[in-house]
Design a protein around this motif. Structure first.
Motif, PDB file in Angstrom:
ATOM      1  N   ALA A 111       0.832  -1.201   0.000  1.00 48.24           N
ATOM      2  CA  ALA A 111       0.000   0.000   0.000  1.00 48.24           C
ATOM      3  C   ALA A 111       0.870   1.255   0.000  1.00 48.24           C
ATOM      4  N   TYR A 112       1.896   1.271   0.838  1.00 49.01           N
ATOM      5  CA  TYR A 112       2.798   2.418   0.878  1.00 49.01           C
ATOM      6  C   TYR A 112       3.376   2.694  -0.510  1.00 49.01           C
ATOM      7  N   LYS A 113       3.888   1.666  -1.156  1.00 48.00           N
ATOM      8  CA  LYS A 113       4.514   1.812  -2.478  1.00 48.00           C
ATOM      9  C   LYS A 113       3.496   2.315  -3.502  1.00 48.00           C
ATOM     10  N   PHE A 114       2.286   1.788  -3.472  1.00 46.25           N
ATOM     11  CA  PHE A 114       1.249   2.234  -4.405  1.00 46.25           C
ATOM     12  C   PHE A 114       0.996   3.736  -4.240  1.00 46.25           C
ATOM     13  N   TYR A 115       0.768   4.175  -3.011  1.00 41.31           N
ATOM     14  CA  TYR A 115       0.470   5.595  -2.782  1.00 41.31           C
ATOM     15  C   TYR A 115       1.671   6.477  -3.108  1.00 41.31           C
ATOM     16  N   ASP A 116       2.866   6.020  -2.797  1.00 45.74           N
ATOM     17  CA  ASP A 116       4.061   6.777  -3.116  1.00 45.74           C
ATOM     18  C   ASP A 116       4.194   6.953  -4.632  1.00 45.74           C
ATOM     19  N   ASP A 117       3.980   5.870  -5.379  1.00 44.42           N
ATOM     20  CA  ASP A 117       4.034   5.935  -6.843  1.00 44.42           C
ATOM     21  C   ASP A 117       2.931   6.831  -7.398  1.00 44.42           C
ATOM     22  N   LEU A 118       1.732   6.738  -6.836  1.00 49.77           N
ATOM     23  CA  LEU A 118       0.612   7.551  -7.305  1.00 49.77           C
ATOM     24  C   LEU A 118       0.889   9.039  -7.079  1.00 49.77           C
ATOM     25  N   ILE A 119       1.404   9.376  -5.929  1.00 47.90           N
ATOM     26  CA  ILE A 119       1.748  10.780  -5.650  1.00 47.90           C
ATOM     27  C   ILE A 119       2.790  11.261  -6.659  1.00 47.90           C
ATOM     28  N   GLY A 120       3.793  10.465  -6.914  1.00 44.31           N
ATOM     29  CA  GLY A 120       4.817  10.828  -7.898  1.00 44.31           C
ATOM     30  C   GLY A 120       4.231  11.026  -9.285  1.00 44.31           C
ATOM     31  N   ALA A 121       3.325  10.147  -9.694  1.00 43.60           N
ATOM     32  CA  ALA A 121       2.702  10.260 -11.015  1.00 43.60           C
ATOM     33  C   ALA A 121       1.840  11.518 -11.124  1.00 43.60           C
ATOM     34  N   ILE A 122       1.188  11.872 -10.042  1.00 44.82           N
ATOM     35  CA  ILE A 122       0.378  13.100 -10.033  1.00 44.82           C
ATOM     36  C   ILE A 122       1.289  14.317 -10.073  1.00 44.82           C
ATOM     37  N   GLU A 123       2.342  14.291  -9.291  1.00 41.90           N
ATOM     38  CA  GLU A 123       3.264  15.429  -9.257  1.00 41.90           C
ATOM     39  C   GLU A 123       4.004  15.610 -10.580  1.00 41.90           C
ATOM     40  N   ASP A 124       4.225  14.501 -11.316  1.00 37.97           N
ATOM     41  CA  ASP A 124       4.887  14.571 -12.623  1.00 37.97           C
ATOM     42  C   ASP A 124       3.944  15.056 -13.726  1.00 37.97           C
ATOM     43  N   SER A 125       2.676  15.044 -13.440  1.00 40.44           N
ATOM     44  CA  SER A 125       1.661  15.417 -14.431  1.00 40.44           C
ATOM     45  C   SER A 125       1.425  16.923 -14.432  1.00 40.44           C
ATOM     46  N   ASP A 126       1.193  17.452 -15.618  1.00 39.19           N
ATOM     47  CA  ASP A 126       0.853  18.872 -15.711  1.00 39.19           C
ATOM     48  C   ASP A 126      -0.624  19.074 -16.034  1.00 39.19           C
ATOM     49  N   VAL A 127      -1.406  18.017 -15.949  1.00 38.88           N
ATOM     50  CA  VAL A 127      -2.841  18.075 -16.204  1.00 38.88           C
ATOM     51  C   VAL A 127      -3.533  18.815 -15.065  1.00 38.88           C
ATOM     52  N   GLU A 128      -4.531  19.595 -15.408  1.00 39.64           N
ATOM     53  CA  GLU A 128      -5.341  20.251 -14.392  1.00 39.64           C
ATOM     54  C   GLU A 128      -6.550  19.362 -14.118  1.00 39.64           C
ATOM     55  N   PHE A 129      -6.634  18.845 -12.905  1.00 38.82           N
ATOM     56  CA  PHE A 129      -7.737  17.970 -12.526  1.00 38.82           C
ATOM     57  C   PHE A 129      -8.939  18.799 -12.098  1.00 38.82           C
ATOM     58  N   SER A 130     -10.096  18.163 -12.072  1.00 32.24           N
ATOM     59  CA  SER A 130     -11.303  18.883 -11.668  1.00 32.24           C
ATOM     60  C   SER A 130     -11.407  19.009 -10.148  1.00 32.24           C
ATOM     61  N   ILE A 131     -10.458  18.437  -9.423  1.00 34.91           N
ATOM     62  CA  ILE A 131     -10.378  18.636  -7.977  1.00 34.91           C
ATOM     63  C   ILE A 131      -9.057  19.335  -7.675  1.00 34.91           C
ATOM     64  N   ASP A 132      -9.003  19.961  -6.551  1.00 36.48           N
ATOM     65  CA  ASP A 132      -7.823  20.711  -6.164  1.00 36.48           C
ATOM     66  C   ASP A 132      -6.614  19.781  -6.010  1.00 36.48           C
ATOM     67  N   ARG A 133      -5.568  20.058  -6.767  1.00 34.20           N
ATOM     68  CA  ARG A 133      -4.370  19.216  -6.771  1.00 34.20           C
ATOM     69  C   ARG A 133      -3.712  19.166  -5.390  1.00 34.20           C
ATOM     70  N   GLU A 134      -3.620  20.307  -4.720  1.00 41.25           N
ATOM     71  CA  GLU A 134      -2.983  20.340  -3.398  1.00 41.25           C
ATOM     72  C   GLU A 134      -3.751  19.476  -2.398  1.00 41.25           C
ATOM     73  N   GLU A 135      -5.079  19.554  -2.438  1.00 40.55           N
ATOM     74  CA  GLU A 135      -5.898  18.733  -1.545  1.00 40.55           C
ATOM     75  C   GLU A 135      -5.747  17.249  -1.875  1.00 40.55           C
ATOM     76  N   LEU A 136      -5.724  16.936  -3.167  1.00 42.38           N
ATOM     77  CA  LEU A 136      -5.533  15.560  -3.620  1.00 42.38           C
ATOM     78  C   LEU A 136      -4.211  15.005  -3.107  1.00 42.38           C
ATOM     79  N   VAL A 137      -3.134  15.733  -3.344  1.00 47.75           N
ATOM     80  CA  VAL A 137      -1.807  15.270  -2.923  1.00 47.75           C
ATOM     81  C   VAL A 137      -1.717  15.198  -1.398  1.00 47.75           C
ATOM     82  N   ALA A 138      -2.318  16.174  -0.718  1.00 50.97           N
ATOM     83  CA  ALA A 138      -2.293  16.157   0.752  1.00 50.97           C
ATOM     84  C   ALA A 138      -3.018  14.929   1.294  1.00 50.97           C
TER      85      ALA A 138
END
Length: 161
Positions: A111-138
């Protein structure tokens, strides 16, 4: 669908969050299975560890479900997501481990590895999501940190034995 690539859309993000939900369900199911199969063998410390893990997984699922709802996208059928999780993360079964603690450690680390990878993939993305990116990453960072704490707790129990 891989977490190793950038997250390119709300739909892809929702699928990845659904994978997180299924991972949490797997942890919860395995924890309950240990209760049922090993009930007589569990000491109080291990029993509390498993109870805390199941409770944490349920809380994580709720937080992930809220993020998906906020995205407002159609969800993928559970069976499809479950098969993705099984193919990628379901390589081990509870009976593959000699001890309930080793299984729990594997669950927490996965689970730790999955979330760590997901956070990295989101941070590497320049897409604007329909939810607040800072809240998502937090939110995902908080979940990842709780998984890291779970790894630490299981490791400490193992070291005392």
């Amino acid at each position: 669908m891989s977490v190793s690539q950038r997250v390119a859309s709300d739909d892809q993000l929702a699928r990845l969050l659904q994978i997180g939900i299924v991972l949490e369900e797997v942890v919860e199911a395995r924890t309950h299975r240990h209760y049922q199969q090993l009930d007589a063998e569990l000491d109080e410390e291990v029993e509390q560890l498993l109870a805390d893990a199941a409770e944490e997984s349920a809380a994580h699922r709720e937080r992930l479900e809220t993020l998906i709802e906020d995205l407002g996208v159609d969800s993928v059928p559970f069976g499809e997501i479950e098969s993705l999780v099984d193919a990628r993360y379901g390589r081990t079964r509870p009976e593959d481990f000699d001890d309930v603690l080793y299984d729990q450690l594997c669950n927490e680390e996965t689970a730790y590895k999955f979330y760590d990878d997901l956070i990295g993939a989101i941070e590497d993305s320049d897409v604007e999501f329909s939810i607040d990116r800072e809240e998502l990453v937090a939110t995902l960072t908080a979940i990842r940190d709780e998984e890291a704490e779970g790894v630490r707790e299981v490791t400490e129990v193992m070291e005392r034995r």
